[in-house]
Design an enzyme around this catalytic site. Structure first.
Site, PDB file in Angstrom:
ATOM      1  N   GLU A 167      -5.925   0.988  -2.526  1.00 47.28           N
ATOM      2  CA  GLU A 167      -4.837   1.960  -2.344  1.00 47.28           C
ATOM      3  C   GLU A 167      -3.964   2.181  -3.577  1.00 47.28           C
ATOM      4  O   GLU A 167      -2.878   2.742  -3.481  1.00 47.28           O
ATOM      5  CB  GLU A 167      -3.933   1.562  -1.148  1.00 47.28           C
ATOM      6  CG  GLU A 167      -4.309   2.242   0.146  1.00 47.28           C
ATOM      7  CD  GLU A 167      -5.339   1.452   0.947  1.00 47.28           C
ATOM      8  OE1 GLU A 167      -5.894   0.483   0.390  1.00 47.28           O
ATOM      9  OE2 GLU A 167      -5.598   1.809   2.096  1.00 47.28           O
ATOM     10  N   TYR A 169      -2.575  -0.196  -5.553  1.00 47.13           N
ATOM     11  CA  TYR A 169      -1.596  -1.247  -5.860  1.00 47.13           C
ATOM     12  C   TYR A 169      -2.059  -2.049  -7.089  1.00 47.13           C
ATOM     13  O   TYR A 169      -3.087  -1.745  -7.693  1.00 47.13           O
ATOM     14  CB  TYR A 169      -1.398  -2.148  -4.633  1.00 47.13           C
ATOM     15  CG  TYR A 169      -0.674  -1.442  -3.508  1.00 47.13           C
ATOM     16  CD1 TYR A 169       0.640  -1.014  -3.671  1.00 47.13           C
ATOM     17  CD2 TYR A 169      -1.301  -1.181  -2.290  1.00 47.13           C
ATOM     18  CE1 TYR A 169       1.311  -0.354  -2.650  1.00 47.13           C
ATOM     19  CE2 TYR A 169      -0.645  -0.517  -1.254  1.00 47.13           C
ATOM     20  CZ  TYR A 169       0.670  -0.110  -1.441  1.00 47.13           C
ATOM     21  OH  TYR A 169       1.331   0.545  -0.449  1.00 47.13           O
ATOM     22  N   ARG A 217      -9.318  -6.824   0.178  1.00 47.30           N
ATOM     23  CA  ARG A 217      -9.300  -5.397   0.527  1.00 47.30           C
ATOM     24  C   ARG A 217      -9.671  -4.627  -0.723  1.00 47.30           C
ATOM     25  O   ARG A 217      -8.903  -4.606  -1.703  1.00 47.30           O
ATOM     26  CB  ARG A 217      -7.905  -5.002   1.030  1.00 47.30           C
ATOM     27  CG  ARG A 217      -7.802  -3.552   1.453  1.00 47.30           C
ATOM     28  CD  ARG A 217      -7.883  -3.422   2.940  1.00 47.30           C
ATOM     29  NE  ARG A 217      -7.961  -2.036   3.372  1.00 47.30           N
ATOM     30  CZ  ARG A 217      -6.972  -1.385   3.967  1.00 47.30           C
ATOM     31  NH1 ARG A 217      -5.823  -1.988   4.188  1.00 47.30           N
ATOM     32  NH2 ARG A 217      -7.137  -0.133   4.357  1.00 47.30           N
ATOM     33  N   HIS A 255      -2.571   5.854  -3.113  1.00 50.69           N
ATOM     34  CA  HIS A 255      -1.473   6.602  -2.481  1.00 50.69           C
ATOM     35  C   HIS A 255      -1.165   7.901  -3.217  1.00 50.69           C
ATOM     36  O   HIS A 255      -0.649   8.838  -2.635  1.00 50.69           O
ATOM     37  CB  HIS A 255      -0.215   5.742  -2.389  1.00 50.69           C
ATOM     38  CG  HIS A 255      -0.327   4.683  -1.328  1.00 50.69           C
ATOM     39  ND1 HIS A 255      -0.887   4.913  -0.104  1.00 50.69           N
ATOM     40  CD2 HIS A 255       0.024   3.371  -1.325  1.00 50.69           C
ATOM     41  CE1 HIS A 255      -0.868   3.809   0.614  1.00 50.69           C
ATOM     42  NE2 HIS A 255      -0.324   2.858  -0.110  1.00 50.69           N
ATOM     43  N   GLN A 342       4.222  10.486  12.338  1.00 49.14           N
ATOM     44  CA  GLN A 342       5.633  10.840  12.477  1.00 49.14           C
ATOM     45  C   GLN A 342       6.565   9.657  12.705  1.00 49.14           C
ATOM     46  O   GLN A 342       7.693   9.659  12.220  1.00 49.14           O
ATOM     47  CB  GLN A 342       5.792  11.831  13.632  1.00 49.14           C
ATOM     48  CG  GLN A 342       5.655  13.259  13.195  1.00 49.14           C
ATOM     49  CD  GLN A 342       5.748  14.191  14.369  1.00 49.14           C
ATOM     50  OE1 GLN A 342       4.738  14.723  14.805  1.00 49.14           O
ATOM     51  NE2 GLN A 342       6.926  14.372  14.895  1.00 49.14           N
TER      52      GLN A 342
END
Ligand code: SF4
Length: 676
Positions: A167, A169, A217, A255, A342
């Site tokens: 992701e 990081y 991961r 991201h 949301q």
């Protein structure tokens, strides 16, 4: 066990532990990780999921040192105090018969504080400040901090750790050329770029011993320019296995990637092909993640041989008993996640604790204890949209005698419109879920019956809940009655003809939904993986440069020429979700949708929509004008004198109509019913 879930419920050994099924609850930040005291609320949250039968839980990310924190508050696992804070979590999960691993996350340049660090001093496009490049001794110290974090987790009673290497990081920042411009032994060739990840795993294994689970991961697909190639991801995975990891979990996209990876327009299990590429070169188990939201999608991933396990995150917010229900073959009892973000991710990025739109109790279990009422009452709910159904369900759960009126022939209210928007068909599942819950709980549902005050009175209720929703607002514009004017309701229901040239009055969420509905009527890239890949420029074949290729423009021809107009100044789509709005904005931009702000509407006639902008009178020639200019509450029953003696309350759109908000509607309905 459900016949169709053969693979899902086959036990599996991963390193030192045996899992009873192949479903992992993937890491999610809840907003409950910080603070100084014991993590009691987090413990309740995970206990509830362990009770629901998930094979293994992975916590939200915890930082191995101060610089590694995402922001404030500090969310670390680094000291003896941290160990003490975490013990309630591990004890609660253990007591519920579950297994839990702590995720170690170093945010690197994704940190929101002013002391971020990375492989190189290159600012991320989604952060304001540039990181500082770690020095060689600092890299060694950081590796030691990862090891220390794992040892602290072991001390706290975790069954293992997941080392976050995807992701975008810190670990990924070392792995990819995009962010690693170092010229020392930690940069340059892949062998050097992956040294940081490999050393973390190797040294952690050396200290925690064989009896402690280590998951890595790994980024199966970076989806950024300068990201790893397919061959790189395989090489890294093999090296991580050799370094001592027990399992590879996969992550998709950084991201900062400009491709949706978990939002509604992404087809189910859209990326498990990328996990399969890794599985083919590894002998340890591999887990697939991203947009796996139903038992059948999960089963299909395993049956195809794409992965050994599946990692689901948001579905466990929506329903903590997902696994037990799937195992029992009670698929229609599962409250499915609708991928709206949301109340989960959007909340997190706004600095709030997470919740769930379809399950407001998520991460706040204590406030939503639905005990039995001491004094069962007769309750009438008028309105079968999400607010009304949530209220009726919870009230019936509390033992009340509930009758629900719905004027339409079907339940669901505005969700019935939303389900027609591409990628939102799953909203229909939420309606079905609440409908079944009401049926199982004995709620009397009267469909197609308009509840007049006399009708309500005849029921002699102790309490009236008015959940009659909203109606589209018709702005005061000359010519508003022209035949080319239709409401968003008519557009989304498909009950009015829509011409090729369309003017949409409004710039909020509904205007975007209507635009997407019109633009995608012929496309299927929200449900077909290969069309999705083509549409977003993902390259599953040659797989170089983070898996990106040029977007093919051939599929970009829009079926309608759309212009959005609004009275106010400023950008369009401001009310769209924080983590999903960009996807919708981009889609409209790609389809050539025009936007005009700060306009004064003059009139609508055969020619089109006349308006004034910057003092200049203009005409937008169009075949159809669609009204997405807000809505008005429908709450006549609240004003009825005949019902003045009744205890009555309005909820959802009937209570407040400024913005359509299913999250608030379900939350209000549930809370009100708990209070009765
Ligand atoms: Fe899923 Fe939406 Fe709930 Fe998040 S808020 S878990 S995306 S349903």
């Amino acid at each position: 066990m459900s016949h169709g879930s053969r693979h899902l419920f086959e036990p599996i050994d991963i390193g030192p532990i045996r899992l009873e099924n192949r479903i992992i609850m993937g890491s999610m930040h809840t907003g409950l990780e910080g603070g100084e005291g014991p993590l009691d609320q987090l413990a309740t949250f995970y206990r509830r999921r362990a009770e629901g039968g998930v094979g293994l839980i992975v916590t939200g990310g915890f930082a191995p040192n101060y610089d590694a924190n995402l922001g404030t508050p500090r969310e670390e696992m680094a000291s003896a105090d941290d160990v003490a804070r975490h013990k309630p979590v591990t004890q609660a999960v253990e007591k519920a018969g579950g297994k839990i691993a702590l995720q170690i996350l170093h945010a690197g340049r994704y940190s929101y504080h002013d002391h971020s660090v990375s492989a190189s001093a290159i600012r991320s496009p989604i952060n304001r400040t540039a990181p500082r490049a770690l020095t060689d001794p600092e890299i060694e110290q950081t590796i030691d901090d990862y090891v220390n974090c794992a040892m602290r987790a072991q001390e706290a009673g975790y069954h293992g750790v997941e080392i976050m290497g995807s992701e975008g990081y810190l670990i990924t920042q070392f792995l990819a050329e995009r962010t690693n411009h170092r010229e020392d032994e930690w940069g340059g060739a892949l062998e050097n770029r992956m040294r940081f990840a490999v050393e973390i795993v190797k040294r952690t294994r050396a200290r925690v011993g064989e009896d402690f689970l280590i998951i890595f991961r790994h980024s199966a697909l970076d989806l950024v320019d300068g990201g790893m190639s397919g061959e790189d991801t395989k090489t890294v995975a093999k090296a991580i296995e050799a370094a001592g990891a027990d399992m590879i979990n996969t992550g998709i996209g950084w991201h900062e990637a400009q491709i949706p990876t978990i939002a509604q327009p992404v087809p189910a299990a859209a990326f498990s092909w990328a996990t399969r590429r890794l599985k083919e070169v590894l002998s340890i188990p591999v887990a697939a993640a991203n947009r796996i939201h139903t038992p059948e999608d999960a089963e299909a991933v395993l049956a195809r041989g794409d992965a050994d396990l599946v990692s689901l995150a948001r579905p466990f917010l929506a329903d903590p008993d997902f696994v037990e229900k799937a195992k029992a073959g009670k698929r229609s009892d599962i409250n499915l996640c609708i991928s709206c973000n949301q109340a989960c991710l959007d909340h997190y990025f706004m600095g709030k604790s997470i919740s769930c739109l379809v399950n407001p109790a998520a991460a706040d279990e204590a406030s939503f204890e639905v005990g039995k009422s001491q004094k069962p009452k007769k309750i009438v709910v008028v309105g079968g949209g999400m607010a009304g159904m949530a209220a009726a369900t919870t009230a019936a759960e509390r033992g009340h005698d509930v009758t629900l009126y719905e004027g339409a022939d079907v339940l669901g209210g505005q969700f019935n419109l939303a389900r027609n928007v591409p990628g939102k068909a799953v909203f229909g599942e939420t309606i079905s879920y609440f409908e079944k819950r009401m049926r199982d709980l004995g709620v009397t549902c009267l469909l197609g019956v308009k509840a007049s005050p006399e009708e309500v009175l005849a029921r002699d209720p102790d309490h009236l809940i008015v959940a009659t929703g909203v109606s589209p607002r018709r702005p005061d514009i000359a010519g508003i009655g022209h035949p080319k004017v239709v409401t968003y309701t008519q557009a989304l229901e498909g009950t009015a003809p829509i011409g090729e040239k369309v003017a949409i009055i409004g710039g909020g969420g509904i205007a975007y939904d209507v635009s997407l509905y019109l633009l995608h009527r012929t496309g299927n890239y929200h449900s077909d993986i290969s069309s999705f890949n083509k549409h977003w420029g993902i390259d599953p074949e040659s797989f170089v440069n983070g898996g990106l290729v040029e977007v093919e423009r051939a599929d970009q021809k829009a079926s309608h020429q759309i212009t959005l107009l609004k009275r106010s100044e400023g950008p369009f789509g401001r009310t769209l979700g924080r983590t999903t709005g960009w996807v919708h904005r981009r889609e409209l931009q790609r389809a050539g949708v025009k936007t005009l702000a700060n306009v004064i509407y003059d009139r609508i006639d055969d020619e089109g929509l006349h308006f004034t902008m910057g003092g200049e009178a203009r005409l937008l020639e169009c075949d159809t004008v669609i009204l997405c200019a807000g809505q008005d509450s429908v709450s006549d029953l609240m004003d009825s004198d005949l019902l003045a003696h009744l205890k009555r309350q309005s909820i959802g759109g009937a209570h407040y109509s400024a913005e359509l908000d299913a999250k608030r509607a379900i939350d209000e309905g549930t809370r009100l019913a708990i209070s009765l």
